[in-house]
Design a protein around this motif. Structure first.
Motif, PDB file in Angstrom:
ATOM      1  N   VAL A  38       9.338  -8.609   0.755  1.00  0.00           N
ATOM      2  CA  VAL A  38      10.276  -9.013   1.939  1.00  0.00           C
ATOM      3  C   VAL A  38      10.859  -7.789   2.573  1.00  0.00           C
ATOM      4  CG1 VAL A  38      12.409 -10.135   2.532  1.00  0.00           C
ATOM      5  CG2 VAL A  38      11.008 -11.223   0.815  1.00  0.00           C
ATOM      6  N   GLY A  39      11.073  -6.620   1.629  1.00  0.00           N
ATOM      7  CA  GLY A  39      11.604  -5.213   2.314  1.00  0.00           C
ATOM      8  C   GLY A  39      10.351  -4.893   3.473  1.00  0.00           C
ATOM      9  N   ALA A  40       9.144  -5.329   3.302  1.00  0.00           N
ATOM     10  CA  ALA A  40       8.145  -4.988   4.319  1.00  0.00           C
ATOM     11  C   ALA A  40       8.652  -5.582   5.757  1.00  0.00           C
ATOM     12  CB  ALA A  40       6.831  -5.147   3.869  1.00  0.00           C
ATOM     13  N   GLY A  41       9.061  -6.906   5.452  1.00  0.00           N
ATOM     14  CA  GLY A  41       9.447  -7.699   6.809  1.00  0.00           C
ATOM     15  C   GLY A  41      10.619  -7.131   7.218  1.00  0.00           C
ATOM     16  N   ALA A  42      11.493  -6.741   6.354  1.00  0.00           N
ATOM     17  CA  ALA A  42      12.958  -6.170   6.918  1.00  0.00           C
ATOM     18  C   ALA A  42      12.752  -4.859   7.606  1.00  0.00           C
ATOM     19  CB  ALA A  42      13.717  -5.948   5.446  1.00  0.00           C
ATOM     20  N   ALA A  43      11.913  -4.056   7.131  1.00  0.00           N
ATOM     21  CA  ALA A  43      11.458  -2.909   7.744  1.00  0.00           C
ATOM     22  C   ALA A  43      11.092  -2.952   9.048  1.00  0.00           C
ATOM     23  CB  ALA A  43      10.330  -1.796   7.003  1.00  0.00           C
ATOM     24  N   ILE A  44       9.805  -3.993   9.519  1.00  0.00           N
ATOM     25  CA  ILE A  44       9.248  -4.343  10.589  1.00  0.00           C
ATOM     26  C   ILE A  44      10.432  -4.768  11.383  1.00  0.00           C
ATOM     27  CG2 ILE A  44       7.582  -5.564  11.735  1.00  0.00           C
ATOM     28  CD1 ILE A  44       6.004  -5.468   9.191  1.00  0.00           C
ATOM     29  N   ALA A  45      11.458  -5.734  10.865  1.00  0.00           N
ATOM     30  CA  ALA A  45      12.340  -6.533  11.887  1.00  0.00           C
ATOM     31  C   ALA A  45      13.316  -5.447  12.538  1.00  0.00           C
ATOM     32  CB  ALA A  45      12.997  -7.427  11.039  1.00  0.00           C
ATOM     33  N   ASN A  46      13.636  -4.355  11.541  1.00  0.00           N
ATOM     34  CA  ASN A  46      14.695  -3.153  12.026  1.00  0.00           C
ATOM     35  C   ASN A  46      13.865  -2.049  12.482  1.00  0.00           C
ATOM     36  OD1 ASN A  46      17.738  -3.978  10.883  1.00  0.00           O
ATOM     37  ND2 ASN A  46      16.154  -4.656   9.206  1.00  0.00           N
ATOM     38  N   GLY A  47      12.718  -2.306  13.061  1.00  0.00           N
ATOM     39  CA  GLY A  47      12.147  -1.010  13.903  1.00  0.00           C
ATOM     40  C   GLY A  47      11.544   0.082  12.825  1.00  0.00           C
ATOM     41  N   ASP A  48      11.583   0.013  11.620  1.00  0.00           N
ATOM     42  CA  ASP A  48      10.788   1.050  10.828  1.00  0.00           C
ATOM     43  C   ASP A  48       9.441   0.678  10.490  1.00  0.00           C
ATOM     44  OD1 ASP A  48      10.521   3.298   9.032  1.00  0.00           O
ATOM     45  OD2 ASP A  48      12.094   2.586   7.670  1.00  0.00           O
ATOM     46  N   GLU A  49       8.464   0.896  11.424  1.00  0.00           N
ATOM     47  CA  GLU A  49       7.224   0.340  11.475  1.00  0.00           C
ATOM     48  C   GLU A  49       6.510   1.205  10.305  1.00  0.00           C
ATOM     49  OE1 GLU A  49       5.115  -1.546  13.216  1.00  0.00           O
ATOM     50  OE2 GLU A  49       6.709  -2.482  14.419  1.00  0.00           O
ATOM     51  N   GLU A  50       6.788   2.401  10.158  1.00  0.00           N
ATOM     52  CA  GLU A  50       6.137   3.291   9.196  1.00  0.00           C
ATOM     53  C   GLU A  50       6.245   2.694   7.654  1.00  0.00           C
ATOM     54  OE1 GLU A  50       5.579   8.040   7.173  1.00  0.00           O
ATOM     55  OE2 GLU A  50       7.080   7.501   9.087  1.00  0.00           O
ATOM     56  N   LEU A  51       7.531   2.518   7.433  1.00  0.00           N
ATOM     57  CA  LEU A  51       7.719   1.923   5.652  1.00  0.00           C
ATOM     58  C   LEU A  51       7.210   0.395   5.902  1.00  0.00           C
ATOM     59  CD1 LEU A  51       8.648   2.268   3.186  1.00  0.00           C
ATOM     60  CD2 LEU A  51      11.059   1.513   3.972  1.00  0.00           C
ATOM     61  N   GLY A  52       7.388  -0.204   7.138  1.00  0.00           N
ATOM     62  CA  GLY A  52       6.703  -1.552   6.931  1.00  0.00           C
ATOM     63  C   GLY A  52       5.444  -1.488   6.806  1.00  0.00           C
ATOM     64  N   ALA A  53       4.695  -0.723   7.298  1.00  0.00           N
ATOM     65  CA  ALA A  53       3.074  -0.552   7.003  1.00  0.00           C
ATOM     66  C   ALA A  53       2.846  -0.246   5.729  1.00  0.00           C
ATOM     67  CB  ALA A  53       2.470   0.408   8.272  1.00  0.00           C
ATOM     68  N   THR A  54       3.704   0.852   5.235  1.00  0.00           N
ATOM     69  CA  THR A  54       3.374   1.411   3.949  1.00  0.00           C
ATOM     70  C   THR A  54       3.604   0.302   2.838  1.00  0.00           C
ATOM     71  OG1 THR A  54       4.212   3.648   4.453  1.00  0.00           O
ATOM     72  CG2 THR A  54       4.469   2.966   2.119  1.00  0.00           C
ATOM     73  N   LEU A  55       4.536  -0.518   2.914  1.00  0.00           N
ATOM     74  CA  LEU A  55       4.978  -1.463   1.918  1.00  0.00           C
ATOM     75  C   LEU A  55       3.757  -2.720   2.052  1.00  0.00           C
ATOM     76  CD1 LEU A  55       8.677  -1.804   2.016  1.00  0.00           C
ATOM     77  CD2 LEU A  55       7.289  -0.664   0.197  1.00  0.00           C
ATOM     78  N   LEU A  56       3.387  -2.964   3.301  1.00  0.00           N
ATOM     79  CA  LEU A  56       2.349  -3.803   3.235  1.00  0.00           C
ATOM     80  C   LEU A  56       1.021  -3.198   2.740  1.00  0.00           C
ATOM     81  CD1 LEU A  56       2.645  -5.122   6.811  1.00  0.00           C
ATOM     82  CD2 LEU A  56       3.027  -6.479   4.710  1.00  0.00           C
ATOM     83  N   ALA A  57       0.910  -1.912   2.538  1.00  0.00           N
ATOM     84  CA  ALA A  57      -0.454  -1.526   2.153  1.00  0.00           C
ATOM     85  C   ALA A  57      -0.269  -1.516   0.752  1.00  0.00           C
ATOM     86  CB  ALA A  57      -0.586   0.065   2.424  1.00  0.00           C
ATOM     87  N   ALA A  58       1.053  -1.323   0.198  1.00  0.00           N
ATOM     88  CA  ALA A  58       1.155  -1.387  -1.302  1.00  0.00           C
ATOM     89  C   ALA A  58       0.843  -2.867  -2.036  1.00  0.00           C
ATOM     90  CB  ALA A  58       2.686  -1.101  -1.622  1.00  0.00           C
ATOM     91  N   ALA A  59       1.089  -3.904  -0.805  1.00  0.00           N
ATOM     92  CA  ALA A  59       0.668  -4.869  -1.441  1.00  0.00           C
ATOM     93  C   ALA A  59      -0.963  -5.229  -1.414  1.00  0.00           C
ATOM     94  CB  ALA A  59       1.140  -6.001  -0.356  1.00  0.00           C
ATOM     95  N   GLU A  60      -1.749  -4.599  -0.590  1.00  0.00           N
ATOM     96  CA  GLU A  60      -3.265  -4.524  -0.922  1.00  0.00           C
ATOM     97  C   GLU A  60      -3.469  -3.908  -1.929  1.00  0.00           C
ATOM     98  OE1 GLU A  60      -5.135  -6.003   1.527  1.00  0.00           O
ATOM     99  OE2 GLU A  60      -2.958  -6.547   2.426  1.00  0.00           O
ATOM    100  N   VAL A  61      -2.858  -2.836  -2.662  1.00  0.00           N
ATOM    101  CA  VAL A  61      -3.078  -2.104  -3.709  1.00  0.00           C
ATOM    102  C   VAL A  61      -2.856  -3.107  -5.007  1.00  0.00           C
ATOM    103  CG1 VAL A  61      -2.740  -0.223  -5.364  1.00  0.00           C
ATOM    104  CG2 VAL A  61      -2.685  -0.010  -2.689  1.00  0.00           C
ATOM    105  N   LEU A  62      -1.515  -3.731  -5.104  1.00  0.00           N
ATOM    106  CA  LEU A  62      -0.896  -4.379  -6.034  1.00  0.00           C
ATOM    107  C   LEU A  62      -1.405  -5.865  -6.239  1.00  0.00           C
ATOM    108  CD1 LEU A  62       2.235  -2.700  -6.361  1.00  0.00           C
ATOM    109  CD2 LEU A  62       0.163  -2.080  -7.720  1.00  0.00           C
ATOM    110  N   GLY A  63      -1.895  -6.306  -4.943  1.00  0.00           N
ATOM    111  CA  GLY A  63      -1.770  -7.776  -4.866  1.00  0.00           C
ATOM    112  C   GLY A  63      -3.313  -8.279  -5.136  1.00  0.00           C
ATOM    113  N   PHE A  64      -4.515  -7.276  -5.261  1.00  0.00           N
ATOM    114  CA  PHE A  64      -5.845  -7.765  -5.512  1.00  0.00           C
ATOM    115  C   PHE A  64      -6.158  -8.875  -4.543  1.00  0.00           C
ATOM    116  CE2 PHE A  64      -3.944  -6.397  -9.363  1.00  0.00           C
ATOM    117  CZ  PHE A  64      -4.906  -5.246  -9.608  1.00  0.00           C
ATOM    118  N   PRO A  65      -6.344  -8.722  -3.159  1.00  0.00           N
ATOM    119  CA  PRO A  65      -6.784  -9.626  -2.357  1.00  0.00           C
ATOM    120  C   PRO A  65      -8.253 -10.000  -2.529  1.00  0.00           C
ATOM    121  CG  PRO A  65      -6.334  -7.782  -1.002  1.00  0.00           C
ATOM    122  CD  PRO A  65      -5.876  -7.350  -2.558  1.00  0.00           C
TER     123      PRO A  65
END
Length: 396
Positions: free
Chosen positions: A300-327
């Motif tokens: 949810v922190g990724a969504g909060a970052a995007i919604a508040n204009g912090d695209e860099e951190l939003g993308a970083t946290l979504l990328a972390a989900a790719e590492v830890l989430g085993f999609p």
């Protein structure tokens, strides 16, 4: 067989490392929603209900919210937009069903308590916004207006800005979701809720954690005073939904999240469940805590970052989900962690599809820019081992 498996492993690692830089949003969310549709059809929400008391409503509501946000992001001529709107309307019907209401106590103010009333309002507001003007109503607008009025009346008649979700139990984030829903009601029925929302914002400002300036995780139901401090999962949620209520308050909460909870450990960025310097146990809200990180807090922190204009951190946290989430994506359906927790997939889809905000503030980097290097190094080692296995298998 070994050669094919090795080639698949190398290709998967290459795709993973690329997605660390460009975690796709809409197309990936569409694939997630297709998996969730199948999972829900097979009883995924019922399984989540057996895991925690709000599981059924939470899973359907997040699925509907993500579907509505996908519909808003897609152009009118895209066939997937109609698919997303149908999914969002189906979610509204499920959240409004007797099956969903059965988990909550009706004799509360608002009816069925703050959690149920809030997510029901917020979901319908998002679906109405995604549907646009000129078409048929996606649900009963008369009932929606009555529910908006009831929620506003409950806020006006309460000594606390944080309404109870269960008898004598209040969580500020639950009410904040409802106030965000009330803001959407205002866009449909005029400005009559604006004074109620303004009074709520003023009351909330007087009940923040003095250390971080953050809204607390839990509060006394009688007067709304904090019970303990802020937590990552609820602060991320507050930062996300408050954008629709008061962008200044949302940004203040988001900056508290950045200062007190965003971290980097063992090559992976994330959002802590407890502030820096505080250790705590996982519970039903946080899920398991690993390296101090909470899964819902990070997602949810990724969504909060995007919604508040912090695209860099939003993308970083979504990328972390790719590492830890085993999609894994098969036949256009994408799941994380094997799809065993549909509510987790729904949370990630909702975060991924957060409407981006204009960049009012230039945020400094929250985690080291080189955080991907350990992942690249590990991928090289694993890729080399896979190639070695393939060569060995081809040797006579």
């Amino acid at each position: 067989m070994v050669v094919a498996a090795s080639a698949a492993a190398v290709l998967g690692l290459a795709v993973l490392n690329r997605r660390l830089y460009e975690p796709d949003r809409v197309d990936t969310a569409v694939a997630q929603l297709r998996f969730l549709a199948k999972s829900l059809e097979e009883g995924g929400a019922e399984r989540m209900q057996s895991a925690f008391p709000e599981g059924y409503v939470f899973t359907w509501a997040l699925y509907g919210l993500a579907s509505a946000q996908v519909a808003r992001a897609l152009p009118p001529g895209d066939a997937r937009r109609g698919e997303a709107l149908r999914a969002a309307r189906a979610a509204v019907a499920q959240v409004g069903s007797e099956r969903a209401k059965a988990s909550f106590e009706r004799e509360m103010e608002p009816e069925y308590g703050a959690f149920y009333a809030s997510w029901s309002l917020y979901l319908r507001g998002a679906v109405l916004r995604a549907s646009g003007a000129g078409g048929p109503a996606p649900f009963d607008l008369g009932e929606y207006e009555r529910d908006c009025d009831r929620f506003a009346a409950a806020l006006s008649g309460s000594a606390s800005p944080f309404l109870a979700s269960y008898p004598e139990a209040a969580w500020p984030a639950d009410t904040a979701v409802g106030v965000a829903g009330l803001a959407a009601c205002g866009s449909a029925f005029g400005d009559r809720y604006r004074p109620v929302i303004a009074r709520w914002v003023r009351a909330v400002r007087g009940r923040r954690d003095p250390g971080l300036g953050a809204i607390p995780h839990a509060a006394r139901s009688a007067d709304g005073m904090p019970l303990g401090g802020a937590r990552g999962e609820s602060l991320a949620l507050l930062s996300y939904v408050l954008v629709d209520v008061d962008p200044v308050l949302a940004r203040e909460q988001y900056e508290a999240l950045r200062r007190g909870f965003v971290d980097y450990a063992w090559g992976v960025p994330g959002v802590r469940e407890y502030p820096h310097g505080v250790d705590g146990r996982g519970d039903i809200d946080s899920g398991p805590i690993v390296l101090g990180f909470g899964g819902p807090a990070t997602v949810v922190g990724a969504g909060a970052a995007i919604a508040n204009g912090d695209e860099e951190l939003g993308a970083t946290l979504l990328a972390a989900a790719e590492v830890l989430g085993f999609p894994v994506e098969i036949a256009g359906r994408r799941r994380y962690a094997g799809g065993y927790l549909p509510v987790g997939d729904a949370f990630l889809a909702w975060a991924r599809t957060a409407p981006p905000a204009p960049r009012h503030v230039r945020y400094p980097p929250a985690v080291p820019r080189w955080w991907r290097l350990p992942v690249h190094a590990l991928s090289l080692v694993l890729g080399a081992l896979a190639l070695r296995a393939a060569l060995a298998a081809r040797s006579p």
